[in-house]
Design a protein around this motif. Structure first.
Motif, PDB file in Angstrom:
ATOM      1  N   LEU A 131       0.836  -1.206   0.000  1.00 47.79           N
ATOM      2  CA  LEU A 131       0.000   0.000   0.000  1.00 47.79           C
ATOM      3  C   LEU A 131       0.871   1.256   0.000  1.00 47.79           C
ATOM      4  N   ASP A 132       1.745   1.333  -0.993  1.00 50.61           N
ATOM      5  CA  ASP A 132       2.699   2.440  -1.043  1.00 50.61           C
ATOM      6  C   ASP A 132       2.039   3.788  -1.255  1.00 50.61           C
ATOM      7  N   ASN A 133       0.852   3.811  -1.859  1.00 53.83           N
ATOM      8  CA  ASN A 133       0.187   5.073  -2.180  1.00 53.83           C
ATOM      9  C   ASN A 133      -1.047   5.326  -1.321  1.00 53.83           C
ATOM     10  N   LEU A 134      -1.193   4.558  -0.245  1.00 53.37           N
ATOM     11  CA  LEU A 134      -2.364   4.740   0.616  1.00 53.37           C
ATOM     12  C   LEU A 134      -2.304   6.108   1.292  1.00 53.37           C
ATOM     13  N   ILE A 135      -3.429   6.827   1.237  1.00 53.57           N
ATOM     14  CA  ILE A 135      -3.519   8.166   1.820  1.00 53.57           C
ATOM     15  C   ILE A 135      -4.331   8.149   3.106  1.00 53.57           C
ATOM     16  N   HIS A 136      -5.423   7.395   3.108  1.00 53.19           N
ATOM     17  CA  HIS A 136      -6.324   7.400   4.261  1.00 53.19           C
ATOM     18  C   HIS A 136      -6.580   5.976   4.743  1.00 53.19           C
ATOM     19  N   LEU A 137      -6.409   5.754   6.054  1.00 55.96           N
ATOM     20  CA  LEU A 137      -6.680   4.458   6.673  1.00 55.96           C
ATOM     21  C   LEU A 137      -7.654   4.671   7.823  1.00 55.96           C
ATOM     22  N   ASP A 138      -8.801   4.006   7.747  1.00 56.39           N
ATOM     23  CA  ASP A 138      -9.830   4.105   8.783  1.00 56.39           C
ATOM     24  C   ASP A 138      -9.920   2.780   9.529  1.00 56.39           C
ATOM     25  N   MET A 139      -9.428   2.766  10.777  1.00 56.51           N
ATOM     26  CA  MET A 139      -9.535   1.585  11.639  1.00 56.51           C
ATOM     27  C   MET A 139     -10.318   1.932  12.904  1.00 56.51           C
ATOM     28  N   SER A 140     -11.286   2.810  12.776  1.00 50.69           N
ATOM     29  CA  SER A 140     -12.066   3.247  13.935  1.00 50.69           C
ATOM     30  C   SER A 140     -13.117   2.207  14.326  1.00 50.69           C
ATOM     31  N   ARG A 141     -13.576   2.311  15.563  1.00 52.72           N
ATOM     32  CA  ARG A 141     -14.685   1.501  16.092  1.00 52.72           C
ATOM     33  C   ARG A 141     -14.454   0.004  15.913  1.00 52.72           C
ATOM     34  N   ASN A 142     -13.252  -0.437  16.220  1.00 53.79           N
ATOM     35  CA  ASN A 142     -12.968  -1.868  16.245  1.00 53.79           C
ATOM     36  C   ASN A 142     -13.026  -2.350  17.692  1.00 53.79           C
ATOM     37  N   TYR A 143     -14.063  -3.099  18.003  1.00 57.99           N
ATOM     38  CA  TYR A 143     -14.287  -3.563  19.362  1.00 57.99           C
ATOM     39  C   TYR A 143     -14.048  -5.076  19.426  1.00 57.99           C
ATOM     40  N   TYR A 144     -13.122  -5.486  20.272  1.00 50.78           N
ATOM     41  CA  TYR A 144     -12.904  -6.920  20.475  1.00 50.78           C
ATOM     42  C   TYR A 144     -12.959  -7.188  21.970  1.00 50.78           C
TER      43      TYR A 144
END
Length: 744
Positions: free
Chosen positions: A195-208
């Motif tokens: 993912l060399d060109n990834l601009i935005h990563l959303d890892m919100s609201r991960n509940y374990y």
């Protein structure tokens, strides 16, 4: 959005950020012209084949594919299928959503990894013998497929628990990856490889949650798991539980990194300079108590940070944000802030919105907000401001929007003035939205420039209730005077007649801000200018400068106390209207020796310790509100009456006392009543040491000008015996020599 319902976090909803799919995974109309939508199909692969066959009549490239909510347990291998132009889906798709499927839906992954403590004392995961390979099977058709044009991938709400190696390796042009609303616990070392060109990563609201219902923190197999994301601009981790060891991931981010949300992540502290290598413009650390407690956490961001949300993190002052010259929005609601100095305000030259709701600010006597030249929106809702004075009115004059509801305010002419300014502003001008435009700077994308800060506050402005409309409904505008020479121009953004109430000193009744008599609205004399103009004349009259110079130095050193004294004298003149014959002579007969003001949390100490020592051992007549207030009178009338019928006033100060609005009011009133009656009979008793940052202005002034006594607490009997001896002597010494008993 209505007042009081601002969202806690800075990040927005998916349908605000994504232009092609909504929050529930449904394609938006503008994305449907070049799409294939097989969402909610019970046989998605067969349906997809059928749809591609149907498009032979009108050949077109497929850019958007939705397989949302199809009950899939892994990603099917369908991307080698060809469209009517004989192009593979993997070559044409730009947007792909798999929202709401059930990938990796396992009951527990507690046996997937073993762990050990490495040389840096950080917990590192390694694949153990008990690793369940099903956890890595969900990517299915994503692995081994090269997506030439894929720009955004939506994997929200797919019950994913593990991000394994190689899942995204064929997506070299991917710009946005949405992984929110999953249960991600384990992240492999090379999970983001490719993912060399990834601009935005959303890892919100991960509940374990583990088998005992405990919320587990994200577990990274390697501390450099983010190293492959060298072009990352935006990262959303809000509501995903993090541990302190996870913070090492920020070492991977460089100058392209501009947007971060750590809202409600469970972090309790950040190390100094943690973001110094980045160019963060938008930061949210809300809901993490103590996260900014260490000095210098934000160092390195003074010239880049533009928007900061720091709601409910335990702040006690705003010194953390000194010299942040690019800061435009500062939201610090629901903290313990009691100090905001003019020195800090002068350095916040670019702030447009300052939200100080639900803090502990009190009446202030120094200009501060007027030193912020671009400040347009100020909210002071639900603080401990008990009196509006002329300095505050002057300090607000350059604002466009002001929130002041639900402060425990005593009525005076300035409450009326604050109301009238808001009323006049509605007549004179139509307010516009606060500026939401940004200058192009660096790697500007929709992900780096987007946030909901201005949108939230503009929604409040748009939905505000007009003062004129509200008072017309309540017939509250009759006889109100509109003054054309009022220079202030702000609108009240939170106006509600029931929330803009002040307490009348005579009778103790509550009334609207509009009811007190108005101040003199003739043009005010600018005393600073007047003094400056007359200074040369004053110098000409100085005969002995050697004598006068030390006096001037003394006045300058204690100028804040001197100004506070002047304002206190002025306010006491207002209070003196309660009793015009308020000067007490030596022949006055008192009903009580001492009136005791205390909070309910300290009631046990009063009844078990103070009363026995004063009434039994010293023969002192004590007035307590719960015992001696007259039934049928208002609380305010009882307070004033008991103070006037007591020879001295004793304030029992504790941290709980300072949290009570009634106790702070009694302290404020005691000072004014003693001043207007020309008495010095005020006794301060501190049950504990009160730090400077927790002292209201009134208490701090009293502690500087009055001798006070501190209860020894856990000290030995000798110290306590000396305390009671000194306290008893202080009370009895105020009785005339010929008077042995009070008249209670």
């Amino acid at each position: 959005m209505v007042w009081g319902q601002q969202q806690l976090c800075l990040t927005g909803t998916m349908d605000e950020l994504q232009s092609w799919v909504d929050h529930n995974g449904r394609l938006k109309p503008e994305a449907q012209t070049s799409s294939v939508d097989v969402s909610e199909s019970s046989h998605p692969v067969a349906t997809l084949r059928f749809e591609l066959g149907q498009q032979a009549r009108t050949p077109r490239d497929i850019k958007v594919l939705s397989m949302a909510r199809c009950g899939l347990t892994e990603v099917p291998e369908v991307f080698s299928l060809e469209d009517a132009n004989h192009n593979r889906l993997a070559d044409t798709i730009e947007y792909l959503t798999l929202y709401g499927n059930k990938f990796d839906d396992l009951q527990s992954t507690s046996d997937k990894y073993d762990s050990f403590i490495n040389a840096t004392d950080a917990r590192v995961l390694v694949q153990g013998m008990g690793y369940d390979t099903r956890a890595a099977m969900w990517p299915g058709g994503l692995k081994g497929t090269r997506f030439k044009n894929l720009r955004e991938l939506d994997l929200r709400a797919c019950a994913i628990t593990t991000l394994s190696t190689g899942t995204f390796e064929g997506m070299e042009n991917l710009e946005a990856l949405y992984l929110s609303e999953n249960s991600i616990l384990n992240v492999n070392a090379k999970a983001f490889s490719g993912l060399d060109n990834l601009i935005h990563l959303d890892m919100s609201r991960n509940y374990y949650y583990d088998e005992y219902g405990n919320h587990k923190s994200l577990m990274l197999e390697s501390l450099d798991v983010m190293d492959d994301l060298q072009n990352l601009v935006s990262l959303d981790l809000s509501f995903t539980r993090l541990s302190q060891s996870n913070l090492m991931m920020f070492n991977s981010f460089g100058k392209s990194f501009q947007r971060l949300s750590l809202c409600e992540t469970g972090l309790t502290r950040l190390r100094a300079g943690i973001f110094a290598n980045t160019t963060l413009r938008f930061l949210d650390v809300s809901g993490n108590n103590g996260i900014l407690s260490q000095y210098g956490v934000l160092s390195g961001l003074e010239n880049t940070l533009e928007v900061l949300y720091a709601v409910k993190i335990g702040l006690v002052h705003l010194n953390h944000f000194e010299k942040f010259k690019r800061l435009e929005i500062l939201n610090v609601q629901n903290n313990e802030i009691s100090v905001f100095t003019p020195e800090v305000a002068r350095t916040m030259e670019n702030v447009q919105i300052l939200d100080l709701d639900n803090n502990r600010l009190t009446t202030f006597i120094d200009l501060k907000f007027s030193y912020m030249p671009r400040l347009k929106y100020l909210s002071l809702r639900k603080n401990n401001i008990n009196m509006i004075n002329e300095i505050m009115i002057k300090d607000f004059k350059n604002l466009e929007y002001l929130g002041f509801a639900e402060n425990f305010v005593i009525c005076n002419c300035h409450t009326r003035e604050l109301f009238e300014i808001g009323l006049n502003a509605e007549r004179k001008a139509t307010k516009q939205r606060i500026n939401t435009q940004y200058k192009e700077r660096g790697n500007m994308t929709k992900f780096s420039s987007y946030h909901t800060g201005f949108t939230s506050y503009n929604d409040i402005i748009n939905k505000r209730t007009n003062v004129s409309k509200a008072c017309e409904v309540d017939n509250d505008c009759d006889g109100k005077i509109y003054h054309d020479n009022i220079t202030a121009r702000y609108l009240l953004v939170d106006y509600n007649p029931s929330l803009y109430q002040c307490m009348q000193l005579v009778g103790g009744v509550y009334m609207s801000f509009s009811y007190p008599s108005g101040c003199d609205v003739s043009p005010r004399v600018d005393f600073d200018v007047a003094i400056e103009k007359s200074w040369n004349k004053l110098l000409a009259l100085i005969i002995i400068p050697a004598i006068l110079f030390p006096v001037l130095v003394f006045v300058f050193m204690f100028r804040k106390n001197f100004r506070y004294f002047c304002i206190t004298v002025r306010n006491s003149a207002l209070l003196s209207m309660i009793n015009k014959d308020s000067v007490i002579d030596d022949s006055r007969i008192f009903n009580y020796d001492v009136f005791v003001s205390y909070c309910n949390d300290d009631r046990g100490w009063i009844l078990d310790h103070l009363l026995p020592h004063l009434e039994t051992d010293c023969g002192v007549s004590v007035c307590l509100h719960e015992r001696d207030f007259q039934v049928g009178l208002s609380i305010l009338e009882n307070i004033v009456s008991c103070m006037d019928r007591s020879r001295s006033i004793m304030l029992i100060i504790s941290k709980e006392f300072l949290l009570s609005q009634w106790c702070q009011f009694e302290m404020h009133l005691a000072q004014h009543r003693l001043l207007e009656t020309r008495r010095e009979d005020l006794i301060l008793v501190l049950l504990e040491e009160i730090p400077r940052r927790l002292r209201p202005t009134t208490l701090h002034y009293l502690m500087l000008t009055k001798t006070y006594i501190v209860y020894p607490g856990e000290a030995g009997d000798g110290a306590k015996k000396d305390f009671w001896k000194r306290l008893g002597k202080s009370v009895t010494a105020r009785r005339p020599d010929h008077e042995n008993d009070s008249l209670a």
